[in-house]
Design a protein around this motif. Structure first.
Motif, PDB file in Angstrom:
ATOM      1  N   PRO A  69       0.824  -1.210   0.000  1.00 42.82           N
ATOM      2  CA  PRO A  69       0.000   0.000   0.000  1.00 42.82           C
ATOM      3  C   PRO A  69       0.863   1.266   0.000  1.00 42.82           C
ATOM      4  O   PRO A  69       1.884   1.335   0.676  1.00 42.82           O
ATOM      5  N   SER A  86       1.046   4.829   1.247  1.00 40.39           N
ATOM      6  CA  SER A  86       0.420   5.704   2.238  1.00 40.39           C
ATOM      7  C   SER A  86       0.836   7.159   2.095  1.00 40.39           C
ATOM      8  O   SER A  86       0.225   8.044   2.679  1.00 40.39           O
ATOM      9  N   SER A 115       5.306   3.875   2.610  1.00 43.15           N
ATOM     10  CA  SER A 115       4.442   2.727   2.866  1.00 43.15           C
ATOM     11  C   SER A 115       4.442   2.426   4.360  1.00 43.15           C
ATOM     12  O   SER A 115       5.004   3.170   5.158  1.00 43.15           O
TER      13      SER A 115
END
Length: 245
Positions: free
Chosen positions: A18, A20, A34
């Protein structure tokens, strides 16, 4: 017929995770943050630095990058300084409560100011990096130094907007102003603020949605001065010199 755009995956490392935080440095590198750290996309030589869960990324001057690590127990700020030579390795430095950040308080926003310094907002107030450590900010307004804040942004004129638990604060570098329930906001807790290029300020509330604010500029009326004298004077130059009073 309509065409559909396609997206390609371009990763600096073979892992997919992901994203972020995402920000481009002032020297052009695209950084990804991340839950494990931060790295430059497309540059395998700058391998990921495992600094923790990166929630914020903010470009500084000359390729410097700032990263906010958001953790309930311990939040910190990391600074990446690029190497002097292209073949060198960048320098990473961590700043914690030992360097002036509030203990056990989440970092909510990072903002590079006009002079290149960093402003960090936290749940326990804003802190300004003075080159060595983080100090309470603003120095001349203690009330704001411990106020819970959620976001900070700059406008085209260099002004600073702060989304806080008590409304939105703004400074042009000289004076401060504030918007809250008394000015028509649906609630005081504002968690987002954005100044558009046309001067419109958009504010996002904690529970009552989006608000649009359009500042107006009114030229103040010239003051009228009335002086009582012994007779009527039609010319200012004819007024007698006042030596007493």
């Amino acid at each position: 017929s309509a065409t559909r755009a396609s997206a390609s995956s371009r990763m600096a490392s073979p892992v997919a995770e992901p994203a972020s935080a995402l920000a481009r440095s002032t020297t052009g590198e695209l950084w990804l943050g991340s839950d494990k750290g931060a790295f430059i996309l497309g540059q395998p030589k700058e391998s990921r630095k495992e600094i923790g869960a990166v929630g914020l990324a903010e470009p500084g001057r000359d390729g410097v990058m700032w990263f906010g690590i958001q953790a309930p127990a311990k939040s910190s700020i990391w600074r990446y300084e690029p190497p002097a030579a292209q073949t060198g390795t960048g320098t990473w430095t961590e700043f914690t409560d030992a360097n002036g950040l509030p203990a056990t308080s989440m970092v909510t926003a990072l903002l590079t100011l006009a002079d290149g310094s960093l402003l960090a907002t936290t749940a326990k107030g804003p802190r300004h990096f003075d080159g060595k450590q983080f100090v309470p900010w603003p120095a001349d307004l203690p009330r704001l130094q411990n106020l819970q804040m959620f976001q900070a942004t700059r406008d085209a004129e260099g002004g600073i907007w702060l989304a806080t638990i008590e409304g939105v604060f703004h400074t042009d570098g000289t004076a401060w102003s504030k918007l809250d329930l008394r000015d028509g906001l649906p609630e005081n807790v504002m968690i987002k603020v954005h100044r558009a290029t046309d001067g419109t300020v958009w504010m996002g509330g904690y529970s009552k949605g989006l608000v649009r604010y359009r500042p107006s500029k009114n030229t103040p009326r010239s003051p009228v001065l009335t002086a009582q004298t012994d007779r009527e004077y039609t010319a200012v130059a004819a007024l007698p010199v006042i030596n007493t009073g």
